[in-house]
Design an enzyme around this catalytic site. Sequence first.
Site, mmCIF file in Angstrom:
data_model
loop_
_atom_site.group_PDB
_atom_site.id
_atom_site.type_symbol
_atom_site.label_atom_id
_atom_site.label_comp_id
_atom_site.label_asym_id
_atom_site.label_seq_id
_atom_site.Cartn_x
_atom_site.Cartn_y
_atom_site.Cartn_z
ATOM 1 N N SER A 40 -11.278 -1.476 2.914
ATOM 2 C CA SER A 40 -10.687 -1.562 4.081
ATOM 3 C C SER A 40 -10.289 -0.398 4.676
ATOM 4 O O SER A 40 -9.560 0.438 4.206
ATOM 5 C CB SER A 40 -9.405 -2.369 3.939
ATOM 6 O OG SER A 40 -9.884 -3.788 3.378
ATOM 7 N N ARG A 90 0.895 -1.180 -0.084
ATOM 8 C CA ARG A 90 0.062 0.142 -0.014
ATOM 9 C C ARG A 90 0.966 1.214 -0.047
ATOM 10 O O ARG A 90 0.671 2.264 0.671
ATOM 11 C CB ARG A 90 -0.907 0.052 1.164
ATOM 12 C CG ARG A 90 -1.759 -1.284 1.119
ATOM 13 C CD ARG A 90 -2.986 -1.090 0.049
ATOM 14 N NE ARG A 90 -3.752 -2.294 0.181
ATOM 15 C CZ ARG A 90 -3.666 -3.319 -0.209
ATOM 16 N NH1 ARG A 90 -2.651 -3.551 -1.073
ATOM 17 N NH2 ARG A 90 -4.461 -4.376 -0.058
ATOM 18 N N GLU A 145 -6.149 3.435 5.867
ATOM 19 C CA GLU A 145 -5.605 3.271 4.398
ATOM 20 C C GLU A 145 -5.920 4.524 3.692
ATOM 21 O O GLU A 145 -5.087 4.691 2.778
ATOM 22 C CB GLU A 145 -6.428 1.832 3.892
ATOM 23 C CG GLU A 145 -5.602 1.555 2.420
ATOM 24 C CD GLU A 145 -6.120 0.328 2.157
ATOM 25 O OE1 GLU A 145 -6.006 -0.701 2.594
ATOM 26 O OE2 GLU A 145 -6.883 0.342 0.779
#
Length: 342
Positions: free
Chosen positions: A242, A168, A338
């Site tokens: 998420s 990520r 995130e």
Amino acid sequence: MTASLDIRHDQSLRSLNTFGIDAKASSYLRVTSVDDLRAVRADAALSAMRRLVLGGGSNLLLTRDVDALVLHMVNRGIAVSGENDAHTIITAQAGESWHGLVQWTLARQLCGLENLSLIPGSVGAAPIQNIGAYGGELAEHFHALQAFDFVSGELLELTKSDCAFGYRDSVFKHALRDRAVILNVSFALPKRWQPNLRYAELAAEMAARGIAHPTAQQISEAVIAIRQRKLPDPAIIGNAGSFFKNPVVSAARRAALLVQHPRLVSYAQADGSYKLAAGWLIDQCGWKGRSIGAAGVHQKQALVLVNLGGATGSQVLQLAEAIRADVFDKYGVAIEPEPVIL
Ligand SMILES: Cc1cc2nc3c(=O)[nH]c(=O)nc-3n(C[C@H](O)[C@H](O)[C@H](O)COP(=O)(O)OP(=O)(O)OC[C@H]3O[C@@H](n4cnc5c(N)ncnc54)[C@H](O)[C@@H]3O)c2cc1C
């Protein structure tokens, strides 16, 4: 101000973020080509403004109105741009939908992106956090990208190593943050393709379907089915997928945690570290299905925060902070959001 640019003021962003948060942009421009970005940079008033580049708004939490020039990437086009013995190169413009690109490749028997089916958002945002799911990640088949550098005014051509992809993560969250606008992304898709069934749940889904040697199309269909079962559809209930990244810990730290929490869910990484399942940690803290105001934790998936109807971004953030604090108190592990929080 440049006459040719259609700058809108007090633009509602409600339909432009998948949380469905009601926030406004002080200034807003639909960017159809690099010329628009050059014109913004050449304009004294516009170039002095703060900027927010916007794709599909599926990795954003807006906690207030955006006092900035929102550059909404809507440039379109996908084409085969090259080929060699081993690969077909395809190039997609930033404003294309990611899932649309995956479908475009599969319709032409071009394989490699199928594990990333149904991830919302735009092509241009996909490299920012090196999107990943079901055993695949963007970096695997990434070839190169073009970006406009707002500092130098030049076009950057970045290779895979220039992008410094991680979990990520990429150079766009660090050295090129607030500076590079991704214009298009190229992928090298293998001519000799092998299915990627590394992710246990995907392998189980193929087995349940009685498919021993799946095609890329069949993998895409299985991934779509799993995602539709597990994740709420932002068109029905606002969310950004998420909300927390899986925290990565050392082997020693995991071993210590296992002594106190024998059922801890973790995944070994190639470098010897472990990813802990953030959803499991949150679930164990009793958050699944709970809410603060109109911001809730999804009933089926503790990792997904949802807008139950009319939530503000601050409520979602308040919920996220309460969850983070509980996970830290119970496990001593810090979980990081995130989405980009503004
Ligand atoms: C239901 C759901 C499921 C999801 N599942 C996954 C998943 O499985 N895996 C995964 O990795 N992600 C997942 N996500 C997160 C999200 O889809 C991805 O992060 C996606 O890449 C975001 O794309 P976007 O166009 O919506 O970006 P936006 O939310 O518009 O922007 C995200 C960030 O990228 C920047 N940005 C956007 N476009 C550009 C550009 N052209 N140039 C420079 N900067 C840019 C923005 O400024 C912002 O900082 C999911 C989200 C949802 C809602």
